[in-house]
Every structure is written in C-alpha cells, then in structure tokens.
Design a protein around this motif. Structure first.
Motif, short mmCIF file in Angstrom:
data_model
loop_
_atom_site.label_atom_id
_atom_site.label_comp_id
_atom_site.label_asym_id
_atom_site.label_seq_id
_atom_site.Cartn_x
_atom_site.Cartn_y
_atom_site.Cartn_z
N TYR A 6 1.02 -1.17 -0.07
CA TYR A 6 0.09 0.03 0.09
C TYR A 6 0.94 1.41 -0.02
CZ TYR A 6 -3.78 3.25 1.51
OH TYR A 6 -4.56 4.26 1.50
N CYS A 7 0.62 1.89 -0.87
CA CYS A 7 1.43 3.46 -0.85
C CYS A 7 0.38 4.47 0.01
CB CYS A 7 1.69 4.08 -2.37
SG CYS A 7 2.24 5.56 -2.46
N ASN A 54 -4.73 -1.01 -7.62
CA ASN A 54 -6.15 -0.52 -7.12
C ASN A 54 -6.18 0.75 -6.36
OD1 ASN A 54 -7.59 -2.94 -8.31
ND2 ASN A 54 -6.02 -3.87 -7.03
N GLN A 55 -7.02 1.58 -6.65
CA GLN A 55 -7.18 2.37 -5.77
C GLN A 55 -8.21 2.29 -5.07
OE1 GLN A 55 -8.35 6.24 -7.99
NE2 GLN A 55 -8.73 7.54 -6.16
N VAL A 56 -7.92 2.68 -3.68
CA VAL A 56 -8.92 2.27 -2.66
C VAL A 56 -9.91 3.57 -2.44
CG1 VAL A 56 -9.22 1.75 -0.17
CG2 VAL A 56 -7.10 1.06 -1.16
N GLU A 59 -13.44 5.66 -0.97
CA GLU A 59 -13.66 6.25 0.38
C GLU A 59 -14.53 5.16 1.00
OE1 GLU A 59 -15.55 9.93 0.71
OE2 GLU A 59 -13.90 11.01 -0.37
N ASP A 60 -15.42 4.30 0.36
CA ASP A 60 -16.26 3.04 0.86
C ASP A 60 -15.37 2.06 1.12
OD1 ASP A 60 -16.32 2.27 -1.72
OD2 ASP A 60 -18.11 2.18 -1.88
N GLY A 61 -14.14 1.95 0.69
CA GLY A 61 -13.37 0.69 0.96
C GLY A 61 -13.17 -0.06 -0.23
N SER A 62 -14.28 0.17 -1.33
CA SER A 62 -13.94 -0.42 -2.48
C SER A 62 -12.73 -0.24 -3.32
CB SER A 62 -15.16 -0.36 -3.31
OG SER A 62 -15.12 1.11 -3.77
N LEU A 63 -12.41 -1.15 -4.18
CA LEU A 63 -11.22 -0.82 -4.97
C LEU A 63 -11.55 -0.69 -6.53
CD1 LEU A 63 -8.97 -3.90 -3.58
CD2 LEU A 63 -8.81 -1.48 -2.99
N THR A 64 -10.69 0.21 -7.05
CA THR A 64 -10.94 0.71 -8.53
C THR A 64 -9.91 0.07 -9.10
OG1 THR A 64 -12.49 2.72 -8.06
CG2 THR A 64 -11.27 2.51 -10.10
N LEU A 65 -9.93 -0.60 -10.07
CA LEU A 65 -8.70 -1.16 -10.80
C LEU A 65 -8.03 0.05 -11.76
CD1 LEU A 65 -7.13 -3.77 -11.55
CD2 LEU A 65 -8.47 -4.32 -13.53
N LEU A 66 -6.74 0.22 -11.76
CA LEU A 66 -6.10 1.18 -12.22
C LEU A 66 -5.01 0.49 -13.39
CD1 LEU A 66 -5.02 3.64 -9.28
CD2 LEU A 66 -6.85 3.63 -10.95
N ASP A 67 -5.32 -0.50 -13.52
CA ASP A 67 -4.07 -1.22 -14.50
C ASP A 67 -4.06 -0.73 -16.07
OD1 ASP A 67 -3.20 -2.83 -12.34
OD2 ASP A 67 -4.32 -4.96 -13.22
N ASP A 68 -5.20 -0.31 -16.21
CA ASP A 68 -5.37 0.16 -17.64
C ASP A 68 -4.73 1.92 -17.77
OD1 ASP A 68 -7.27 1.39 -15.84
OD2 ASP A 68 -8.78 1.71 -17.47
N LEU A 69 -4.15 2.18 -16.93
CA LEU A 69 -3.49 3.43 -16.83
C LEU A 69 -2.01 3.03 -17.29
CD1 LEU A 69 -4.64 5.28 -13.74
CD2 LEU A 69 -5.30 5.70 -16.31
N PHE A 70 -1.63 2.13 -17.21
CA PHE A 70 -0.36 1.41 -17.35
C PHE A 70 -0.14 0.61 -18.41
CE2 PHE A 70 -0.37 3.02 -12.95
CZ PHE A 70 0.61 3.60 -12.79
N GLN A 71 0.99 0.45 -19.37
CA GLN A 71 1.07 -0.60 -20.32
C GLN A 71 1.52 -1.73 -19.55
OE1 GLN A 71 3.93 0.75 -23.19
NE2 GLN A 71 2.50 2.33 -24.10
N SER A 72 0.99 -2.95 -20.27
CA SER A 72 1.57 -4.30 -19.67
C SER A 72 3.05 -4.53 -19.57
CB SER A 72 0.96 -5.43 -20.39
OG SER A 72 0.54 -6.08 -19.89
N SER A 73 3.84 -3.94 -20.40
CA SER A 73 5.24 -4.19 -20.03
C SER A 73 5.74 -3.30 -18.88
CB SER A 73 5.94 -3.78 -21.43
OG SER A 73 5.61 -2.44 -21.79
#
Length: 65
Positions: free
Chosen positions: A20-21, A38-40, A42-56
């Motif tokens: 965790y950062c 994943n971004q945490v 306010e309600d504790g749920s996670l939002t996937l952020l992988d699409d902001l970075f390239q796979s490599s």
C-alpha cells in the motif's frame, strides 16, 4: 521499493504480495510476476488502475518488488 504511480518510497506491506502506498492511496498486488494496481475508494472498494499502465510497464515494475 517505489510506488509506480507516484514514485514514493512510503510503501507498506499489508499482506502476502500486497502493498500500500501511503502517499497516493494505491494498493499494489504482485500476481504471477505482474503488478496489479487498485485505488482504494472512500467506501473501501477498489478501482482497478491497470489500464493506466502498459502491460510491459507493470511487468518491469514487478521486478523491482
């Protein structure tokens, strides 16, 4: 160890292969040699952020963990 999102070194371990950062509130999980971000919310749920970075990028950054 640096956060791939903000380059902070203020990273804590929260579980097996999970980190965790504390500066940008991103959860990082190391899965099969690849980072998943994943971004945490306010309600504790996670939002996937992988699409902001390239796979490599995620695979290369995983090598730093």
């Amino acid at each position: 160890m640096k956060c791939p999102n903000c380059s902070s070194t203020n990273i804590g371990k929260i579980g097996v292969n999970q980190f965790y950062c504390w500066d940008c509130f991103i959860e990082l999980a190391l899965e099969d040699g690849k980072l998943s971000l994943n971004q945490v919310e306010e309600d504790g749920s996670l939002t996937l952020l992988d699409d902001l970075f390239q796979s490599s990028e995620l695979e290369a950054k995983a090598n730093g963990f």
